[in-house]
Write a protein that holds these residues in place. Structure first.
Motif, PDB file in Angstrom:
ATOM      1  N   TYR A  96     -36.184  55.173  24.219  1.00 42.30           N
ATOM      2  CA  TYR A  96     -36.030  54.982  25.661  1.00 42.30           C
ATOM      3  C   TYR A  96     -34.567  54.785  26.022  1.00 42.30           C
ATOM      4  N   GLU A 137     -43.979  64.180  24.096  1.00 43.58           N
ATOM      5  CA  GLU A 137     -43.659  64.288  25.522  1.00 43.58           C
ATOM      6  C   GLU A 137     -42.474  63.399  25.879  1.00 43.58           C
ATOM      7  N   LYS A 138     -41.707  63.881  26.857  1.00 46.11           N
ATOM      8  CA  LYS A 138     -40.557  63.133  27.360  1.00 46.11           C
ATOM      9  C   LYS A 138     -40.645  63.093  28.880  1.00 46.11           C
ATOM     10  N   LYS A 139     -40.377  61.926  29.477  1.00 45.95           N
ATOM     11  CA  LYS A 139     -40.500  61.806  30.931  1.00 45.95           C
ATOM     12  C   LYS A 139     -39.558  60.741  31.469  1.00 45.95           C
ATOM     13  N   THR A 162     -35.779  56.910  30.749  1.00 44.52           N
ATOM     14  CA  THR A 162     -36.186  58.157  30.110  1.00 44.52           C
ATOM     15  C   THR A 162     -36.951  57.776  28.852  1.00 44.52           C
ATOM     16  N   LYS A 164     -39.610  58.763  25.533  1.00 38.06           N
ATOM     17  CA  LYS A 164     -40.117  59.808  24.649  1.00 38.06           C
ATOM     18  C   LYS A 164     -41.099  59.181  23.674  1.00 38.06           C
ATOM     19  N   ASN A 166     -42.751  59.352  20.272  1.00 42.15           N
ATOM     20  CA  ASN A 166     -42.527  60.001  18.974  1.00 42.15           C
ATOM     21  C   ASN A 166     -43.814  60.173  18.176  1.00 42.15           C
TER      22      ASN A 166
END
Length: 353
Positions: A96, A137-139, A162, A164, A166
């Protein structure tokens, strides 16, 4: 960014890296430190305690303790599931990075962090933003720090993290195959049998520490030498200031989290430390334990070697922390004395097997 803070420890070591989430209710003799080696008081007259010889130490091992060892092994060898969607309660590994007004802020970025969704102690909205994400996914997720957050520059501020995902951690099945793959044993039965034996031997090895903790439960202060009391008040006050600084807080605010004020905290902490220091000194006096200058010099060499510093640098670090409250020689002398006392307690303990 966690809402919690580092715990305040009553025991003080040379390096004050303290972690956890609650105040400890007892202090290990391994962490004790002292003032003068040449005492200006009689420790035997300062404390009352039970007979330190013949303290009973329970070295039996319950099934629950073996199960705890199994659980720890499973925790160390969790499976990394690299597909699927995470849900509340899952243990997940994440990266993050937080930004306020488009700029990263201190402590807001980390990689390879494992948390439990729904109980991570991160700020409100953090876990919820991850729940439902797919592995890989990444957001970006908008969040807001609480108004009473300890870092004033972030309190009540809007930020964007941000995130992600893993992988999701799953507990493996504890069976013969798992044991053979992750231990030196081949079967569950063999692992349990040998783990129980090892736990028994560990308890025997630590019998001195256990006996000391048992002894300390009934130790009472009859007299508090002013020199020792002042020394510990100074040491603990300095440590409080250091921990508060590292947490970005005031001492009063840090203690308020535990419903304590500085005066009551110092009183309790100093009293606890005096009990242990004086108990060790009293036993040393009765056992006629003495520490020579050579013992101290040899131990300083060992300490320097372990720290990777030469003696000058080691002394400098020591003096910067203690600020004249005690000398390195006194610190070393007491710890050597404590080690000898632990051996006395261990050798005279009544082991229950």
């Amino acid at each position: 960014m966690k809402k919690g803070y580092k715990a305040i420890a009553l025991a003080l070591a040379l390096t004050t890296v303290v972690s956890g989430c609650s105040l400890p209710d007892k202090v290990s003799v391994k962490e004790l430190i002292v003032g003068k080696d040449k005492l200006d008081y009689n420790p035997v007259e300062c404390v009352s305690m039970n007979d330190y010889k013949g303290v009973e130490v329970d070295c039996t091992v319950k099934d629950e303790e073996v199960q705890e060892a199994i659980q720890e092994l499973l925790e160390k060898n969790k499976l990394q599931v690299k597909e699927g969607t995470c849900k509340k309660g899952d243990r997940v590994n994440i990266d993050y990075s937080g930004k306020k007004d488009g700029k990263k802020f201190d402590g807001g970025t980390a990689e390879d962090q494992t948390i439990t969704l729904g109980s991570s102690n991160m700020i409100d909205g953090f876990d919820d933003a991850i729940i439902g994400m797919k592995v890989g996914e990444k957001k970006n997720a908008k969040m807001k720090f609480p108004k009473d957050y300890h870092e004033k520059s972030l309190a009540g501020k809007n930020v964007v993290f941000t995130l992600k995902l893993n992988y999701i951690s799953k507990e493996a099945t504890f069976d013969d195959a798992f044991v053979a793959k992750n231990t030196e044993y081949k079967t569950v039965a063999e692992y349990k049998e040998n783990t129980k034996k090892k736990l028994v031997e560990t308890k025997k090895t630590n019998a001195g520490y256990t006996a000391f903790e048992t002894l300390m439960k009934d130790v009472k202060l009859k007299e508090s030498p002013e020199t020792l009391k002042d020394r510990w008040k100074t040491i603990i006050s300095n440590d409080l200031e250091l921990q508060a600084k590292q947490s970005g807080m005031k001492v009063e605010d840090m203690l308020a989290m535990y419903n304590m004020d500085k005066e009551s905290y110092l009183k309790e902490a100093v009293e606890n430390q005096l009990k242990q220091v004086l108990a060790v000194e009293a036993i040393a006096q009765q056992e006629e334990i003495e520490i020579s200058d050579k013992d101290i010099k040899d131990e300083i060499k060992v300490a320097c070697s372990q720290s990777g510093q030469d003696e000058e640098a080691y002394r400098k670090s020591f003096d910067e922390y203690y600020k004249g409250a005690q000398t390195l020689e006194d610190f070393i002398a007491f710890n050597l004395k404590a080690k000898k006392i632990l051996e006395v307690l261990k050798n005279n303990a009544k082991l229950k097997e």
